[in-house]
Design an enzyme around this catalytic site. Structure first.
Site, mmCIF file in Angstrom:
data_model
loop_
_atom_site.group_PDB
_atom_site.id
_atom_site.type_symbol
_atom_site.label_atom_id
_atom_site.label_comp_id
_atom_site.label_asym_id
_atom_site.label_seq_id
_atom_site.Cartn_x
_atom_site.Cartn_y
_atom_site.Cartn_z
ATOM 1 N N ASP A 79 26.622 42.408 32.323
ATOM 2 C CA ASP A 79 27.158 41.630 33.521
ATOM 3 C C ASP A 79 25.995 41.539 34.716
ATOM 4 O O ASP A 79 26.293 41.411 35.642
ATOM 5 C CB ASP A 79 28.260 42.437 34.360
ATOM 6 N N GLN A 118 25.633 42.069 26.418
ATOM 7 C CA GLN A 118 25.630 43.324 27.104
ATOM 8 C C GLN A 118 24.181 43.487 28.038
ATOM 9 O O GLN A 118 23.639 42.745 28.535
ATOM 10 C CB GLN A 118 25.735 44.138 25.867
ATOM 11 N N GLY A 144 30.800 38.356 28.002
ATOM 12 C CA GLY A 144 31.136 37.229 28.765
ATOM 13 C C GLY A 144 30.004 36.751 29.766
ATOM 14 O O GLY A 144 29.656 37.536 30.629
ATOM 15 N N HIS A 145 29.624 35.747 29.342
ATOM 16 C CA HIS A 145 28.475 34.934 30.172
ATOM 17 C C HIS A 145 28.958 33.996 31.001
ATOM 18 O O HIS A 145 29.509 33.057 30.456
ATOM 19 C CB HIS A 145 27.463 34.511 29.504
ATOM 20 N N LYS A 184 23.284 37.022 33.118
ATOM 21 C CA LYS A 184 22.351 36.415 32.024
ATOM 22 C C LYS A 184 22.853 34.741 31.809
ATOM 23 O O LYS A 184 21.965 34.014 31.676
ATOM 24 C CB LYS A 184 22.503 37.177 30.965
#
Length: 419
Positions: free
Chosen positions: A13, A222, A40-41, A16
């Site tokens: 988180d 991650q 989740g990006h 990225k």
């Protein structure tokens, strides 16, 4: 060198997605090398927020090649939903996205097994996203998995049924109610969507393009502290999130790697269970969560928040070979009279700099620096940042020995300062 790696240095988180999107214009290929839909990006531009789970963060640049590498585990149902939510028509996305034939599939049984395993742990839950990631990687290593290339085989349904039989056999040992058929329908629809895309031996494609001078950015998911070998095991993900994972997750040689960009937040967050030495279970932690909108992109779960942890950051820099640091969420820290940075730990009354391999409890030792009570979201030059923020960055550079060459001052791709 034609290949750079970008990855997170904390518990994920770190932002990225935004950074990959921002620096994509300097690359020809954006390739995802590990993880699955548990990542989740978030990207934001033109006042619109996009959340990607499987697709590389360069997908919004029409002229770029995006590759899902062999180290990724793909849930076809999630893939289909993500493709349909992107905006551009599928016919256009097919030109931009290529999928490795060697990438592993997350089967419906994997999701159910994930839930069963997590439920059985009781109070020792890891904090799984329940997306089937762990069981999919387990089957991959146990040589029982299915890979994307196999969906093109005439006997694919037979292969699927044989794996499902094995999963159902294991699930008889768990007291868990589930509806397999409901999820299977969406899963097979996802398989049909996958078939529309180019499924190739991408390691050949990547190495051929790089040999011709094309530049590739390898995108991790991650964060380093969730690496299955070097993270806070067992409270980790199921893949190698560190820079070495790019080699095995894309089929590239270490000698091809140039820069390793390490992203970290100006503070720390973590989702799920596991050690977090600088966690703030007080009003400051709540304020960081609220100001930073710290809720999981994938799960919506509130993130645990705390001050920056330098021993953990230096550890991540060391094992990744980081050459440049990118700091995000500095705008969230605006408004504090003072900010703290953990510089070492106390373990059994003795100061230490190493992270305990067994997650033994440690007490953080803090340095206190003056805060910057200024809105910085409109600033685009490093020289114009508040002096106290510049001193905060200099302190980090002095402690780590690595330059901070990018500072994010907001979620939009334009809210970025380059040095």
């Amino acid at each position: 060198m034609s290949i750079d790696i970008l990855l997170g240095l904390q518990w994920g988180d770190e932002g990225k997605g935004k950074i990959v999107d921002a620096i994509s214009p300097g690359y020809d290929i954006i390739a995802r090398f590990q993880g699955g839909p548990n990542a989740g990006h978030s990207l934001e531009f033109n006042n619109v927020k996009h959340v990607l789970h499987l697709i590389p963060s360069g997908i919004f640049h029409p002229e770029k090649i995006n590759i899902i590498g062999n180290g990724v585990v793909i849930d076809p149902a999630v893939f289909k939903k993500e493709i349909e939510a992107l905006g551009p028509p599928v016919s256009e996305l097919i030109k931009r996205l290529i999928i490795s034939s060697r990438a592993s599939l997350i089967l419906p049984g994997h999701r159910i097994l994930d839930a069963a395993y997590e439920q059985s742990k009781g109070c020792s839950k890891i904090g799984s996203t329940l997306k089937g990631i762990g069981p999919a990687y387990t089957d991959k290593v146990a040589r029982n998995g299915l890979r994307v290339g196999e969906i093109l085989r005439n006997d694919f349904r037979e292969l699927y049924d044989s794996r499902l039989k094995g999963h159902l056999s294991i699930l008889r040992n768990y007291d868990l109610a589930f509806d397999l058929k409901e999820y299977e329908a969406g899963w097979f629809e996802g398989i049909e969507m996958l078939k529309k895309f180019n499924i190739l031996n991408t390691e050949y494609l990547i190495n051929d393009l790089v040999s011709k001078g094309k530049k590739l950015l390898a995108e991790g998911a991650q964060g380093t502290m969730l690496d299955v070998d070097f993270g806070s095991y067992p409270f980790v993900t199921s893949s190698n999130t560190i820079s070495a994972g790019a080699c095995t997750g894309l089929g590239i040689s270490p000698k091809s790697i140039g820069n390793v960009f390490g992203i970290f937040k100006a503070y720390c967050t973590r989702v799920g269970s596991g050690p977090f030495p600088t966690e703030l279970n007080d009003q400051t932690g709540t304020l960081l969560r609220d100001l930073g909108h710290e809720f999981g992109s994938t799960t919506g779960r509130p993130r645990r928040c705390g001050w920056l942890d330098l021993p953990a950051l230096k550890y991540a820099i060391m094992i990744n070979g980081v050459t440049r640091l990118f700091m995000t969420k500095s705008d969230v820290m605006s408004g504090f009279d003072n900010v703290k940075i953990c510089t070492s730990y106390l373990s059994s009354g003795k100061e230490c700099l190493e992270i305990p391999f067994d997650n033994s409890p440690v007490e953080p030792v803090y340095a206190t620096l003056p805060g910057w009570k200024t809105d910085i979201t409109g600033i685009r030059e490093f020289a114009k940042l508040p002096e106290n923020l510049k001193n905060y960055i200099k302190f980090i550079e002095g402690q780590t020995g690595i330059p901070v060459t990018m500072v994010s001052v907001g979620p939009d791709r334009e809210e970025t300062i380059y040095r």
